[in-house]
Motif scaffolding. Structure first.
Motif, short mmCIF file in Angstrom:
data_model
loop_
_atom_site.label_atom_id
_atom_site.label_comp_id
_atom_site.label_asym_id
_atom_site.label_seq_id
_atom_site.Cartn_x
_atom_site.Cartn_y
_atom_site.Cartn_z
N ALA A 95 -116.03 56.01 105.53
CA ALA A 95 -115.93 57.27 104.52
C ALA A 95 -114.62 57.58 104.51
O ALA A 95 -114.11 57.90 103.33
N LEU A 96 -113.84 57.40 105.38
CA LEU A 96 -112.45 57.81 105.34
C LEU A 96 -111.82 56.96 104.31
O LEU A 96 -110.92 57.07 103.39
N ALA A 97 -111.99 55.44 104.62
CA ALA A 97 -111.51 54.42 103.55
C ALA A 97 -111.53 54.65 102.15
O ALA A 97 -111.04 54.70 101.25
N ASP A 98 -113.00 55.15 101.93
CA ASP A 98 -113.57 55.26 100.64
C ASP A 98 -112.85 56.53 99.98
O ASP A 98 -112.58 56.58 98.84
N ALA A 99 -112.61 57.69 100.91
CA ALA A 99 -112.05 59.02 100.51
C ALA A 99 -110.46 58.55 100.16
O ALA A 99 -110.08 58.97 98.87
N LYS A 101 -109.35 55.79 99.21
CA LYS A 101 -109.23 54.89 97.84
C LYS A 101 -109.40 55.92 96.68
O LYS A 101 -108.63 55.65 95.72
N GLY A 102 -110.50 56.66 96.69
CA GLY A 102 -110.65 57.78 95.66
C GLY A 102 -109.28 58.43 95.21
O GLY A 102 -109.04 58.75 94.21
N ARG A 103 -108.78 59.15 96.59
CA ARG A 103 -107.78 59.93 96.24
C ARG A 103 -106.43 58.93 95.60
O ARG A 103 -105.79 59.56 94.77
N ILE A 104 -106.24 57.80 96.00
CA ILE A 104 -105.35 57.03 95.50
C ILE A 104 -105.50 56.78 93.91
O ILE A 104 -104.42 56.90 93.23
N GLU A 105 -106.82 56.35 93.63
CA GLU A 105 -107.13 56.21 92.22
C GLU A 105 -106.72 57.46 91.56
O GLU A 105 -106.41 57.37 90.25
N ALA A 106 -107.13 58.60 91.97
CA ALA A 106 -106.91 59.95 91.06
C ALA A 106 -105.60 60.03 90.99
O ALA A 106 -104.95 60.48 89.83
N LEU A 107 -104.66 59.75 91.83
CA LEU A 107 -103.20 59.94 91.77
C LEU A 107 -102.49 59.00 90.78
O LEU A 107 -101.89 59.36 89.88
N ARG A 108 -103.00 57.67 90.92
CA ARG A 108 -102.80 56.73 89.92
C ARG A 108 -103.04 57.13 88.42
O ARG A 108 -102.24 56.73 87.58
N ALA A 109 -104.41 57.73 88.36
CA ALA A 109 -104.71 57.87 87.10
C ALA A 109 -104.11 59.01 86.44
O ALA A 109 -104.05 59.06 85.20
N ALA A 110 -103.41 59.92 87.29
CA ALA A 110 -102.62 60.96 86.86
C ALA A 110 -101.35 60.62 86.34
O ALA A 110 -100.77 61.31 85.36
N ASP A 111 -100.87 59.55 86.75
CA ASP A 111 -99.72 59.30 86.47
C ASP A 111 -99.65 57.55 86.71
O ASP A 111 -98.87 57.08 87.25
N PRO A 112 -100.13 57.01 85.45
CA PRO A 112 -100.36 55.54 85.55
C PRO A 112 -98.91 54.85 85.69
O PRO A 112 -98.97 53.55 86.21
N GLY A 113 -97.81 55.32 85.20
CA GLY A 113 -96.72 54.47 85.20
C GLY A 113 -96.03 54.59 86.64
O GLY A 113 -95.01 53.77 86.99
N ASN A 114 -96.65 55.42 87.68
CA ASN A 114 -95.86 55.32 89.04
C ASN A 114 -96.47 54.41 89.61
O ASN A 114 -97.60 54.37 90.23
N THR A 115 -95.54 53.49 89.99
CA THR A 115 -95.99 52.24 91.06
C THR A 115 -95.38 52.23 92.24
O THR A 115 -95.44 51.46 93.02
N ALA A 116 -94.92 53.68 92.70
CA ALA A 116 -94.41 53.71 94.09
C ALA A 116 -95.45 53.93 94.80
O ALA A 116 -96.62 54.07 94.69
N PRO A 117 -95.19 53.59 96.29
CA PRO A 117 -96.12 53.68 97.44
C PRO A 117 -96.68 55.05 97.21
O PRO A 117 -95.72 56.14 97.41
N VAL A 118 -97.94 55.28 97.35
CA VAL A 118 -98.56 56.68 97.59
C VAL A 118 -98.10 57.35 99.17
O VAL A 118 -98.66 56.77 100.04
N PRO A 119 -97.35 58.37 99.29
CA PRO A 119 -97.13 58.95 100.44
C PRO A 119 -98.60 59.17 101.12
O PRO A 119 -99.29 59.74 100.60
N VAL A 120 -98.67 59.10 102.47
CA VAL A 120 -99.86 59.21 103.33
C VAL A 120 -100.66 60.71 103.14
O VAL A 120 -101.42 60.80 103.08
N ASP A 121 -99.46 61.63 103.32
CA ASP A 121 -100.03 62.88 103.20
C ASP A 121 -100.72 63.40 101.96
O ASP A 121 -101.29 64.53 101.88
N LEU A 122 -100.56 62.54 100.92
CA LEU A 122 -101.36 62.99 99.64
C LEU A 122 -102.76 62.34 99.71
O LEU A 122 -103.57 62.93 98.65
N VAL A 123 -102.96 61.77 100.68
CA VAL A 123 -104.53 61.14 100.64
C VAL A 123 -105.29 61.12 101.81
O VAL A 123 -106.13 60.76 102.04
N THR A 124 -104.49 61.94 102.78
CA THR A 124 -105.32 62.15 104.06
C THR A 124 -105.08 63.60 104.31
O THR A 124 -104.13 64.58 104.10
#
Length: 191
Positions: A95-99, A101-124
């Motif tokens: 459930a945590l892995a799915d959550a 993953k969904g948060r990373i997808e939402a961040l990528r969808a909001a800023d598709p050109g951003n290919t930088a690694p997503v900081p962990v505090d934005l998804v946990t």
């Protein structure tokens, strides 16, 4: 004999209730309000005489023109101060892995050109589920999106992040952090 024991027990019960349930809380509240008035009042942020948030409790920002904070694991709604606590999901919990993953997808969808690694505090979520801060790296990760949506220069957004980055407490405690509400209010005041 029983009545001789009941009366002192009731008197002691009433005295301790008065001391620990009324006098002590009033004294602590009075000292807190005198020494730390803003914090004792909830560290509320006021605008036009209306409370719009607190610097101590995160808020749900979802508009792309604002910086987004850490996710909240409180229920039945996000950032519910009455239900402070984490999700208690371990790193191997699907459930945590799915959550995440969904948060990373939402961040990528909001800023598709951003290919930088997503900081962990934005998804946990934090342990309290109420964290009002993100790391400076999490703020910088979002800077290009915020600048693009607002139609301002990325440098001006970076400068706001720098001005709103709080240092370590007492010179050694914790890590640098950015209060999301304060940063978003600074952005709104600028344009």
């Amino acid at each position: 004999m029983t009545t001789k024991l009941i009366r002192p027990a009731l008197v002691l019960f009433a005295a301790l209730t008065l001391i620990t349930g009324v006098l002590y809380p009033l004294a602590v509240t009075g000292v807190a309000q005198a020494a730390f008035p803003a914090q004792a009042a909830g560290s509320l942020v006021m605008r036009d005489g209306k409370a719009i948030g607190s610097t101590l409790i995160g808020q749900a920002f979802s508009d792309p023109k604002h910086f987004w904070g850490r996710p909240s694991a409180t229920s039945p709604m996000a950032y519910n101060a009455g239900a402070s606590g984490g999700s208690n999901q371990g790193p191997l919990n699907p459930a945590l892995a799915d959550a995440v993953k969904g948060r990373i997808e939402a961040l990528r969808a909001a800023d598709p050109g951003n290919t930088a690694p997503v900081p962990v505090d934005l998804v946990t979520a934090s342990a309290s589920g109420l964290d009002p801060h993100i790391t400076p790296a999490a703020a910088r990760y979002q800077a290009a999106r915020v600048a693009r949506v607002r139609g301002v220069s990325p440098d001006s957004v970076e400068q706001l992040i720098a001005r709103n980055t709080e240092g370590v407490s007492m010179g050694w405690l914790g890590e640098p952090r950015v209060n999301v509400l304060a940063l978003n209010l600074a952005l709104d005041a600028k344009n």
